[in-house]
Design a protein around this motif. Sequence first.
Motif, PDB file in Angstrom:
ATOM      1  N   GLN A  31      60.208   9.816  -2.926  1.00  0.00           N
ATOM      2  CA  GLN A  31      59.873  11.179  -2.505  1.00  0.00           C
ATOM      3  C   GLN A  31      60.122  12.139  -3.661  1.00  0.00           C
ATOM      4  N   SER A  32      59.130  12.945  -3.975  1.00  0.00           N
ATOM      5  CA  SER A  32      59.292  13.933  -5.039  1.00  0.00           C
ATOM      6  C   SER A  32      59.464  15.311  -4.432  1.00  0.00           C
ATOM      7  N   VAL A  33      59.848  16.245  -5.255  1.00  0.00           N
ATOM      8  CA  VAL A  33      60.056  17.612  -4.763  1.00  0.00           C
ATOM      9  C   VAL A  33      58.730  18.321  -4.530  1.00  0.00           C
ATOM     10  N   THR A  34      57.634  17.816  -5.101  1.00  0.00           N
ATOM     11  CA  THR A  34      56.338  18.483  -4.965  1.00  0.00           C
ATOM     12  C   THR A  34      55.650  18.180  -3.652  1.00  0.00           C
ATOM     13  N   GLY A  35      56.092  17.180  -2.929  1.00  0.00           N
ATOM     14  CA  GLY A  35      55.474  16.913  -1.634  1.00  0.00           C
ATOM     15  C   GLY A  35      55.147  15.462  -1.427  1.00  0.00           C
ATOM     16  N   ASP A  36      53.831  15.133  -1.304  1.00  0.00           N
ATOM     17  CA  ASP A  36      53.406  13.791  -0.933  1.00  0.00           C
ATOM     18  C   ASP A  36      53.098  12.891  -2.120  1.00  0.00           C
TER      19      ASP A  36
END
Length: 171
Positions: A31-36
């Motif tokens: 999981q990244s901080v930008t979303g999907d």
Amino acid sequence: MQSSCVYRECMRNHAAKLGSYAIDGCREYSQSVTGDLCAACGCHRSYHRRVEVISSAQISHTRFPFMSLRRVKQLARLKWKTAEQRKEDVNEEEEDTEETSTEEKMTVQRRSKSKFTAEQREAMKDFAAKIGWTLKDKRAIREEIRVFCQGIGVTRYHFKTWVNNNKKFYH
């Protein structure tokens, strides 16, 4: 009840434009901080294999009724017997066994094979040669085919099937 899911390895084919197959080797979605987008490979989450995680509370413990190998073989033999024999055997087996389910009573009906006389085969061979061993786009002679089939005592469907099955031997 909702089940949670986990995303595993990336399945995206990076060489699809080249007509080949190559994946990047990303083992698990991060999981990244930008979303999907995956933090490891940069692909969208939908490219990663989705695995449903089911909690132990959601698993229902259903017991399957025990069926001996002997009973399974009896049911397999029952499948292919004639209708009268099946009825007799089912009645006898109901007396012998305590449990009989509707699944055990259901049997598969085999389709009968078409049998043609030598005269019918010879007539069909001659007529098929006359029309070119194909019934495709023969609307102009549809009536002639119908009359021929009535004359030798076969249906148009059986004639068509015979032509398709035998054209490789005679054509």
